[in-house]
Scaffold this active site. Structure first.
Site, PDB file in Angstrom:
ATOM      1  N   ASP A 136      36.124 -35.860 -62.334  1.00  0.00           N
ATOM      2  CA  ASP A 136      34.706 -35.950 -62.694  1.00  0.00           C
ATOM      3  C   ASP A 136      34.281 -34.582 -63.245  1.00  0.00           C
ATOM      4  O   ASP A 136      34.224 -33.597 -62.505  1.00  0.00           O
ATOM      5  CB  ASP A 136      33.915 -36.313 -61.420  1.00  0.00           C
ATOM      6  CG  ASP A 136      32.433 -36.550 -61.695  1.00  0.00           C
ATOM      7  OD1 ASP A 136      31.926 -36.025 -62.703  1.00  0.00           O
ATOM      8  OD2 ASP A 136      31.802 -37.245 -60.885  1.00  0.00           O
ATOM      9  N   HIS A 137      33.978 -34.555 -64.518  1.00  0.00           N
ATOM     10  CA  HIS A 137      33.705 -33.274 -65.176  1.00  0.00           C
ATOM     11  C   HIS A 137      32.387 -32.645 -64.722  1.00  0.00           C
ATOM     12  O   HIS A 137      32.123 -31.476 -64.991  1.00  0.00           O
ATOM     13  CB  HIS A 137      33.712 -33.480 -66.695  1.00  0.00           C
ATOM     14  CG  HIS A 137      34.136 -32.264 -67.462  1.00  0.00           C
ATOM     15  ND1 HIS A 137      34.353 -31.032 -66.880  1.00  0.00           N
ATOM     16  CD2 HIS A 137      34.402 -32.086 -68.779  1.00  0.00           C
ATOM     17  CE1 HIS A 137      34.710 -30.155 -67.798  1.00  0.00           C
ATOM     18  NE2 HIS A 137      34.748 -30.771 -68.961  1.00  0.00           N
ATOM     19  N   ARG A 138      31.572 -33.403 -64.003  1.00  0.00           N
ATOM     20  CA  ARG A 138      30.344 -32.794 -63.453  1.00  0.00           C
ATOM     21  C   ARG A 138      30.698 -31.825 -62.339  1.00  0.00           C
ATOM     22  O   ARG A 138      29.942 -30.930 -62.012  1.00  0.00           O
ATOM     23  CB  ARG A 138      29.413 -33.886 -62.880  1.00  0.00           C
ATOM     24  CG  ARG A 138      28.809 -34.794 -63.926  1.00  0.00           C
ATOM     25  CD  ARG A 138      28.085 -35.947 -63.271  1.00  0.00           C
ATOM     26  NE  ARG A 138      28.952 -36.733 -62.411  1.00  0.00           N
ATOM     27  CZ  ARG A 138      28.554 -37.762 -61.671  1.00  0.00           C
ATOM     28  NH1 ARG A 138      27.294 -38.111 -61.687  1.00  0.00           N
ATOM     29  NH2 ARG A 138      29.402 -38.442 -60.924  1.00  0.00           N
ATOM     30  N   ILE A 141      34.308 -30.793 -61.706  1.00  0.00           N
ATOM     31  CA  ILE A 141      35.546 -30.037 -61.925  1.00  0.00           C
ATOM     32  C   ILE A 141      35.653 -29.606 -63.390  1.00  0.00           C
ATOM     33  O   ILE A 141      35.469 -30.416 -64.309  1.00  0.00           O
ATOM     34  CB  ILE A 141      36.756 -30.908 -61.521  1.00  0.00           C
ATOM     35  CG1 ILE A 141      36.712 -31.128 -60.003  1.00  0.00           C
ATOM     36  CG2 ILE A 141      38.068 -30.266 -61.925  1.00  0.00           C
ATOM     37  CD1 ILE A 141      37.496 -32.308 -59.531  1.00  0.00           C
TER      38      ILE A 141
END
Ligand code: CAO
Length: 438
Positions: A410-412, A414
Site C-alpha cells: 500500500d503506497h500510502r 510504504i
C-alpha cells in the site's frame, strides 16, 4: 393540559400557497424548529417549522390545501414544554417546478424569495448540495425536507427521478435511489463515479450457461474489489536464489515425513517473512480508520492464500516467530485441509498481519497479488525455475534455482525504496538458510 394553536407565520409575499407535504402526525412529539410541512408556490418550496415544542393533538390542514400567513396549521399540547419561539417560515432553496429551462452548473440565479434573517442556520440553503444537484444539468424539484433527507444520506437529487406531482422527488424516491445504488456491483455504488457496466445479452452471440457464484467467491470478490480500489497498490518484483534452501529442504524431507510433516517451501517463506517484518516494521502495520496514524503490530500472525473448490480463503498461522519450520509446515497442511473441507473456523482466518499467496505449485512467472486490507502488504510466490546466474568469483554462469517474488504494498504506507529493501532482505534470507535461524 395546555393546547396552543400553531398558525402560519409571516411568509412574506406568499399567499394561497399549496401544502405539498405534511411531515407530522397526531401524537408526534415535536421540538422547536422541527419541520411541520412544506408549501410550494410557483417560485419556491419552503418548510414551515414548529414555533415551539409539544405533542400534536390535531391537524387542521391536509395536502393540497392552500394557506397564507395566519392560517391555522395544527393544535399542539405544550404541557411541560419551554416555549421558545422561532416562528420563522423556512425558505430553503429555489426549486422551480418547471425544471427544463434551467441551465447546468452553476445553479441558476433566479431571484429566490427573501430569507428572513432569523431563520435557524440548519434551515439555510446549502450551496454545496445545490451544486451536486445541478451537476446533471437540471435542478431537482423537491421539498426542503426531502433535500435535507437526501443531503444526510449523501444522495444526489440531480440523479433521482421524482414520482410526485409534476415530477417532484419524494422521500420514497430518495430511499429507492439509495437502495438501488447499494445494490450496484460496480464502483458506482461506492461513489467512484464509474460508468455502469454494460448489460449484455450474451445469448445473442452463442450458447451460455448460468452458474451461481459460490458463497465464498461472492464474499471474497467484494473484499478483493474494495481492497483493489481503496489501497493504491505497487508491486515490486524480485528473484531469490533458493538453490541451497531447496537442497536443505529436500535433505530434511524424510525426517519430516517420520514426524508426519510435509516440509514445504512455504514454511521457510513464513520464517523469512517474519524476519523481514521485524526489520521493516511498517510492513507489519495497518492504517487507523481515520488515516491519521499507523498501528504497528508487535505480533507476527501470517496468513496464506489457500485455493479451495469453493474459492479463496486465507487461514492465519499465529505467532510464526515462536514456531519452528516443522511446526509451521504441519500447521499449513492442517489448515489447508480444514479449509478445503470447509471446516476452518472464522477466528482461524482473523488477525493476520501479512499474507503470502503461493502459486508456485501451479505455475506462472510473476503476478500482482491484491493486498488483504487492512494489512499493508502481500507477498506472491511463483514457480521457482533454474536460471543461469553470473558468478563473479568464478566468472561463469551457474545454474541456480530462482524463486520469483511479487510484493504488493500500500503506497500510502510504504515507499518504493522500502518495498525494494523488503524484497532484497527476503533474497538475502532465502539465499542463506542459516540466516533463518538467527
Ligand atoms: N516453485 C516450485 N515448486 C513449488 C513451489 C514453488 N514456488 N511451491 C510449491 N512447489 C511445489 C511443492 O514443492 C510441491 O511439490 P511436490 O508435491 O513435488 O513436493 C507442489 O508444488 C505442490 O505444493 P503444495 O501446493 O502442496 O504446497 P505449498 O505449500 O506450496 O502450497 C497452498 C500450499 C495452500 C498455498 C497451496 O496449496 C495453494 O492453495 N495455493 C494457491 C494459492 C492461491 O490460490 N493464491 C492466489 C491468491 S490471489 O488470487
Amino acid at each position: 393540559m395546555s393546547i396552543k394553536e400553531v398558525l402560519v407565520p409571516d411568509i412574506g409575499s406568499f399567499k394561497d400557497v399549496e401544502v405539498i407535504e405534511i411531515m407530522v402526525n397526531v401524537g408526534d412529539s415535536l421540538k422547536t424548529d422541527d419541520s411541520l410541512m412544506t408549501v410550494e408556490s410557483d417560485k419556491a418550496a419552503m418548510d414551515i417549522p414548529a414555533p415551539f415544542g409539544g405533542i400534536v393533538k390535531e391537524l387542521k390542514i391536509k395536502v393540497g390545501d392552500k394557506i397564507s400567513a395566519g392560517s391555522l396549521v395544527l393544535l399542539l399540547d405544550t404541557t411541560g414544554e419551554a416555549t421558545a419561539s422561532s416562528n420563522a417560515p423556512v425558505v430553503k432553496s429555489f426549486t422551480p417546478p418547471e425544471a427544463s429551462s434551467v441551465a447546468a452548473v452553476p445553479p441558476p440565479s433566479h431571484p429566490a424569495p427573501e430569507v428572513p434573517a432569523h431563520i435557524p442556520p440548519k434551515h439555510r440553503p446549502d450551496p454545496v448540495a445545490a451544486h451536486a444537484e445541478f451537476a446533471s444539468g437540471k435542478p431537482a424539484h423537491a421539498s426542503p425536507s426531502v433535500r435535507r433527507f437526501a443531503r444526510e444520506l449523501g444522495a444526489n437529487l440531480g440523479q433521482i427521478k421524482g414520482s410526485g406531482p409534476r415530477g417532484r422527488i419524494l422521500k420514497e424516491d430518495v430511499q429507492n435511489w439509495i437502495k438501488a445504488e447499494l445494490a450496484k456491483p460496480t464502483g458506482e455504488a461506492i461513489g467512484l463515479g464509474f460508468p455502469p457496466a454494460p448489460i449484455i445479452d450474451f445469448a445473442k452471440f452463442g450458447e451460455v450457461e448460468r452458474q451461481a457464484l459460490p458463497r465464498i467467491k461472492k464474499l471474497s470478490g467484494a473484499n478483493l474489489h474494495r481492497n483493489w480500489v481503496s489501497a493504491p497498490h505497487v508491486t515490486q518484483f524480485d528473484e531469490a536464489d533458493i538453490t541451497d534452501l531447496e537442497d536443505f529442504r529436500k535433505s530434511m524431507l524424510d525426517e519430516a515425513a517420520k514426524r508426519g510433516v510435509k516440509l514445504t517451501l512455504l514454511a521457510f517463506l513464513m520464517k523469512a517473512v517474519v524476519n523481514a517484518l521485524r526489520t521493516y516494521p511498517t510492513f507489519n502495520a495497518s492504517l487507523s480508520a481515520d488515516g491519521e496514524n499507523l498501528l504497528l503490530k508487535k505480533y507476527f500472525h501470517v496468513g496464506f492464500a489457500c485455493d479451495t473448490p469453493d474459492g479463496l480463503v486465507v487461514p492465519v498461522v499465529r505467532d510464526v516467530n515462536k514456531k519452528d519450520v516443522m511446526d509451521i509446515a504441519k500447521e499449513l497442511a492442517e489448515m489447508s485441509e480444514l479449509a478445503r473441507e470447509r471446516k476452518l473456523k472464522v477466528d482461524a482466518m482473523q488477525g493476520g498481519c501479512f499474507t503470502i499467496s503461493s502459486l508456485g505449485g501451479i505455475g506462472g512467472t510473476m503476478f500482482t497479488p491484491i493486498i488483504n486490507c487492512p494489512e499493508v502488504a502481500i507477498l506472491g510466490l511463483s514457480r521457482a525455475d533454474w536460471k543461469p546466474v553470473w558468478n563473479k568469483a568464478s566468472k561463469s554462469f551457474e545454474p541456480r534455482l530462482m524463486l520469483p517474488l511479487s510484493l504488493s504494498y500500500d503506497h500510502r504506507v510504504i515507499d518504493g525504496a522500502d518495498g525494494a529493501r523488503f524484497t532484497s532482505h527476503l533474497r538475502l534470507m532465502l539465499s542463506d538458510v542459516r540466516r533463518l535461524l538467527l
